[in-house]
Design a protein around this motif. Sequence first.
Motif, short mmCIF file in Angstrom:
data_model
loop_
_atom_site.label_atom_id
_atom_site.label_comp_id
_atom_site.label_asym_id
_atom_site.label_seq_id
_atom_site.Cartn_x
_atom_site.Cartn_y
_atom_site.Cartn_z
N ILE A 161 -0.63 -66.65 -53.37
CA ILE A 161 -1.79 -66.77 -54.26
C ILE A 161 -1.30 -67.20 -55.63
CG2 ILE A 161 -3.77 -65.60 -55.29
CD1 ILE A 161 -3.90 -63.80 -52.86
N PHE A 162 -1.65 -68.42 -56.00
CA PHE A 162 -1.22 -69.02 -57.25
C PHE A 162 -2.24 -68.72 -58.34
CE2 PHE A 162 1.25 -71.20 -54.15
CZ PHE A 162 2.40 -71.65 -54.79
N GLY A 163 -1.77 -68.10 -59.42
CA GLY A 163 -2.64 -67.71 -60.51
C GLY A 163 -3.06 -66.27 -60.34
N GLN A 164 -2.60 -65.42 -61.27
CA GLN A 164 -2.93 -64.00 -61.20
C GLN A 164 -3.70 -63.57 -62.45
OE1 GLN A 164 -2.24 -61.76 -58.48
NE2 GLN A 164 -2.08 -63.79 -57.55
N ALA A 187 2.95 -67.18 -64.24
CA ALA A 187 3.96 -67.33 -65.28
C ALA A 187 4.06 -66.12 -66.19
CB ALA A 187 3.66 -68.58 -66.12
N ILE A 188 3.05 -65.25 -66.18
CA ILE A 188 2.99 -64.12 -67.11
C ILE A 188 3.48 -62.86 -66.41
CG2 ILE A 188 1.48 -62.74 -68.57
CD1 ILE A 188 -0.32 -65.23 -68.79
N GLY A 190 3.30 -59.66 -67.10
CA GLY A 190 2.36 -58.57 -66.96
C GLY A 190 1.42 -58.76 -65.79
N ARG A 191 1.03 -60.00 -65.54
CA ARG A 191 0.15 -60.27 -64.40
C ARG A 191 0.90 -60.14 -63.09
NH1 ARG A 191 -3.57 -65.32 -66.71
NH2 ARG A 191 -4.27 -64.20 -68.59
N ARG A 192 2.15 -60.56 -63.07
CA ARG A 192 2.96 -60.36 -61.85
C ARG A 192 3.11 -58.88 -61.56
NH1 ARG A 192 6.21 -64.24 -64.45
NH2 ARG A 192 7.92 -62.74 -64.73
N ASN A 193 3.34 -58.09 -62.58
CA ASN A 193 3.48 -56.64 -62.37
C ASN A 193 2.18 -56.02 -61.86
OD1 ASN A 193 6.14 -56.71 -63.24
ND2 ASN A 193 5.64 -56.19 -65.35
N ARG A 194 1.05 -56.50 -62.39
CA ARG A 194 -0.24 -55.99 -61.90
C ARG A 194 -0.45 -56.37 -60.44
NH1 ARG A 194 -5.10 -54.22 -64.32
NH2 ARG A 194 -3.68 -53.79 -66.05
N ALA A 195 -0.06 -57.56 -60.06
CA ALA A 195 -0.19 -57.98 -58.66
C ALA A 195 0.63 -57.08 -57.75
CB ALA A 195 0.25 -59.44 -58.50
N LEU A 196 1.84 -56.73 -58.17
CA LEU A 196 2.66 -55.81 -57.37
C LEU A 196 2.00 -54.45 -57.28
CD1 LEU A 196 6.19 -56.77 -58.77
CD2 LEU A 196 5.31 -57.26 -56.47
N ALA A 197 1.44 -53.97 -58.38
CA ALA A 197 0.77 -52.67 -58.36
C ALA A 197 -0.45 -52.68 -57.46
CB ALA A 197 0.37 -52.29 -59.79
N HIS A 202 5.50 -59.53 -53.07
CA HIS A 202 6.42 -60.21 -53.99
C HIS A 202 5.59 -60.84 -55.10
CE1 HIS A 202 9.53 -59.91 -50.87
NE2 HIS A 202 8.61 -60.37 -50.02
N ALA A 203 6.20 -61.00 -56.26
CA ALA A 203 5.55 -61.68 -57.37
C ALA A 203 6.58 -62.59 -58.02
CB ALA A 203 5.00 -60.68 -58.38
N LEU A 204 6.30 -63.88 -58.03
CA LEU A 204 7.27 -64.88 -58.46
C LEU A 204 6.76 -65.68 -59.65
CD1 LEU A 204 8.15 -66.41 -54.96
CD2 LEU A 204 9.21 -64.43 -56.08
N GLU A 205 7.68 -66.17 -60.45
CA GLU A 205 7.35 -67.14 -61.49
C GLU A 205 7.18 -68.52 -60.85
OE1 GLU A 205 9.25 -66.95 -65.49
OE2 GLU A 205 10.70 -65.69 -64.43
N PRO A 206 6.26 -69.32 -61.38
CA PRO A 206 6.16 -70.70 -60.88
C PRO A 206 7.35 -71.51 -61.37
CG PRO A 206 4.69 -70.37 -62.74
CD PRO A 206 5.28 -69.02 -62.43
N GLY A 207 7.57 -72.61 -60.74
CA GLY A 207 8.68 -73.46 -61.14
C GLY A 207 9.10 -74.37 -60.01
N ALA A 208 10.10 -75.17 -60.28
CA ALA A 208 10.53 -76.19 -59.32
C ALA A 208 11.01 -75.59 -58.00
CB ALA A 208 11.63 -77.05 -59.94
N ASP A 209 11.50 -74.36 -58.02
CA ASP A 209 12.08 -73.79 -56.81
C ASP A 209 11.17 -72.77 -56.13
OD1 ASP A 209 12.17 -71.77 -58.68
OD2 ASP A 209 14.19 -71.09 -58.13
#
Length: 346
Positions: A161-164, A187-188, A190-197, A202-209
């Motif tokens: 799910i892209f965009g949290q 990319a944020i 705090g939002r990745r941490n909320r998704a995990l909660a 898993h919660a990842l940063e966007p990017g080339a990889d």
Amino acid sequence: MPTLLRFSAPRVVEVIDVPAPALLPGQVRVRTLYSGISAGTELTAYRGTNPYLTRQWDPDIRLFRDGAPESPGYPLDGWGYSEVGEIIETAPDVGAAVSVGDTVWGIWGHRGEAVLPVEAVAGHQLPTGLDPLAAAFVRVGAVALNGVLAADLGVGSTVAIFGQGVIGLLATRFAVLNGATVIAIDAIEGRRNRALAWGAAHALEPGADVALRIRELTGGQGTDTAIELSGNYAALRDAVRTVGADGTVVAAGFYQGDAASLRLGDEFHHNRVQILASQIGSVPNRLRARWDVPRLQRTVVDTLAKGAIDTTSLVTHRYRLEDAPAAYEMLDVDPAAALQVVLDFS
């Protein structure tokens, strides 16, 4: 005199007084308690990028035509679609569908009060014990749930799910409740941490990889589906790269401008990826015999009432209506500073 939020021009917000409309047969008057700001759709009006402001929409053939829109652009009055209020007056012929004192959710825009047909709020009374602030998320929750239904998730399925932001987090929670394994991308931190909660595995940063990283997490297979909710074309490209062969991408963001980032000759072509649009005007085709938008909204209300999702925890900022210009400026120039911004009329 009631107040109303107006976009007078791109990035110009005013709060104006408007006459209180008379109550006609079959109508009710609602005093607003809370109104949530959509950081996606509303900012397209605030910035002047919404296609309705720049092109002609032909509803008969459902196409945008080139040229200036036939309807006037600015000023735009009463945008907003996540309202909660109290019924303060009913026409004599309304009957028992609603009563004075009922707290209801609905869509009437950022205004201090509204006169609505009773059909717009009948059946929208809040369940006993549900915080009215939570009900400001019914419509955005329906957007999220619609995307999850389009992705056809269940036990054993994996979804990226892209965009949290608010809708992405709600989609994450609904996907988890459906039994899916969720990989959240934002990319944020705090939002990745909320998704995990809220249950993401898993919660990842966007990017080339990011697509390669997801291949590693899924044993080389990629995800079954991806839901893109950021409205960013680069994220849509990554979503296409993330799913495995014959996978499905649900494009639920409100994309603006040209899609220069997409590379449809790469994974889209070679992995036979299907891209589905998800938009709150309708439910997925395969569900239309049993589901409709009202059912989406009722399901969100029931889920909130059961305590399965705590939407009030998503509210990071409350503004009075007269301070709304500052709220929009913050969302425009520093979107990482807020999650859900609510206009508080209570």
